[in-house]
Design a protein around this motif. Sequence first.
Motif, mmCIF file in Angstrom:
data_model
loop_
_atom_site.group_PDB
_atom_site.id
_atom_site.type_symbol
_atom_site.label_atom_id
_atom_site.label_comp_id
_atom_site.label_asym_id
_atom_site.label_seq_id
_atom_site.Cartn_x
_atom_site.Cartn_y
_atom_site.Cartn_z
ATOM 1 N N GLY A 261 41.538 18.735 32.461
ATOM 2 C CA GLY A 261 41.990 20.112 32.606
ATOM 3 C C GLY A 261 43.112 20.442 31.645
ATOM 4 N N THR A 262 43.621 21.672 31.775
ATOM 5 C CA THR A 262 44.715 22.136 30.933
ATOM 6 C C THR A 262 45.825 22.662 31.821
ATOM 7 N N LEU A 263 47.037 22.167 31.602
ATOM 8 C CA LEU A 263 48.222 22.612 32.331
ATOM 9 C C LEU A 263 48.912 23.679 31.490
ATOM 10 N N ARG A 264 49.221 24.817 32.113
ATOM 11 C CA ARG A 264 49.837 25.922 31.397
ATOM 12 C C ARG A 264 51.163 26.302 32.055
ATOM 13 N N VAL A 265 52.053 26.880 31.253
ATOM 14 C CA VAL A 265 53.296 27.419 31.791
ATOM 15 C C VAL A 265 52.922 28.527 32.760
ATOM 16 N N GLY A 266 53.512 28.516 33.960
ATOM 17 C CA GLY A 266 53.207 29.501 34.991
ATOM 18 C C GLY A 266 52.263 28.990 36.064
ATOM 19 N N ASP A 267 51.594 27.858 35.826
ATOM 20 C CA ASP A 267 50.703 27.282 36.837
ATOM 21 C C ASP A 267 51.511 26.795 38.034
ATOM 22 N N GLY B 133 55.866 23.279 42.848
ATOM 23 C CA GLY B 133 56.656 24.191 42.032
ATOM 24 C C GLY B 133 55.775 24.957 41.078
ATOM 25 N N LYS B 134 56.415 25.843 40.333
ATOM 26 C CA LYS B 134 55.734 26.621 39.308
ATOM 27 C C LYS B 134 56.229 26.103 37.967
ATOM 28 N N VAL B 135 55.316 25.805 37.069
ATOM 29 C CA VAL B 135 55.685 25.233 35.772
ATOM 30 C C VAL B 135 56.518 26.261 35.005
ATOM 31 N N ARG B 136 57.807 25.964 34.835
ATOM 32 C CA ARG B 136 58.697 26.842 34.066
ATOM 33 C C ARG B 136 58.598 26.566 32.585
ATOM 34 N N ALA B 137 58.449 25.270 32.236
ATOM 35 C CA ALA B 137 58.388 24.896 30.827
ATOM 36 C C ALA B 137 57.658 23.569 30.683
ATOM 37 N N ASN C 203 56.776 18.488 24.698
ATOM 38 C CA ASN C 203 56.084 17.291 24.216
ATOM 39 C C ASN C 203 57.091 16.162 24.046
ATOM 40 N N ASP C 204 56.655 15.048 23.465
ATOM 41 C CA ASP C 204 57.519 13.881 23.332
ATOM 42 C C ASP C 204 58.669 14.097 22.355
ATOM 43 N N GLU C 205 58.591 15.130 21.532
ATOM 44 C CA GLU C 205 59.661 15.420 20.576
ATOM 45 C C GLU C 205 60.606 16.499 21.088
ATOM 46 N N GLY C 206 60.396 16.963 22.325
ATOM 47 C CA GLY C 206 61.258 17.972 22.908
ATOM 48 C C GLY C 206 60.887 19.397 22.543
ATOM 49 N N GLN C 207 59.751 19.587 21.872
ATOM 50 C CA GLN C 207 59.315 20.923 21.492
ATOM 51 C C GLN C 207 58.629 21.594 22.677
ATOM 52 N N ARG C 208 58.883 22.880 22.856
ATOM 53 C CA ARG C 208 58.276 23.638 23.950
ATOM 54 C C ARG C 208 56.804 23.892 23.661
ATOM 55 N N LEU C 209 55.990 23.779 24.709
ATOM 56 C CA LEU C 209 54.560 24.031 24.625
ATOM 57 C C LEU C 209 54.186 25.122 25.616
ATOM 58 N N THR C 210 53.084 25.818 25.354
ATOM 59 C CA THR C 210 52.587 26.793 26.318
ATOM 60 C C THR C 210 51.488 26.186 27.177
#
Length: 181
Positions: free
Chosen positions: A94-100, A109-113, A116-123
């Motif tokens: 599956g795919t995990l998205r911000v807001g799920d 909980g609700k995914v706020r953010a 990745n392993d480098e600390g970059q934000r993903l959607t």
Amino acid sequence: ALNKIDKPDSNVDRVKTELSEAGVIVEEYGGDTPLVPVSARTRVGLDELIDMIQLVADLQELTANPKRPAVGTIVEAQLDKNRGAVATAIIQTGTLRVGDVIVVGETFGKVRALENDEGQRLTKAGPSSAVVVLGLSAVPEAGDILRVVADEKEARTMVETRKAAAAARSGEGSGRATLED
């Protein structure tokens, strides 16, 4: 993967024999189970192991469905004083998205953010991704299963059911036993 072949007392043939006695027949003995000797310390055989995993995945057409709700496993979790409950998860399908809305063990909980392993934000994070998940109400345990659910009401119900089952197993809330009990 047959690990620790760098040890002086390792005996690859003995392990193959023991595997066949346990019902796992390796390809070398005419079976259908590939076996790759590796050493994590000396890094011998790791490339061959990766090639074998890719070959088996291609031959058996093993794929994860990125269109379904995400399911993953928590690898580690901690409480960060600035970000709250932080959990590292490997998304298996599956795919995990911000807001799920997610349920993890006895918390939700609700995914706020997502990071990745480098600390970059993903959607979003697809199958076989390792991500840091922010937004849980409490710190989950390592090994807990992460699941995306429809809404917070369903998540709350699932968590309450799990907590009640855990309390029943441990005997909490039963009070003192009386003769009538």
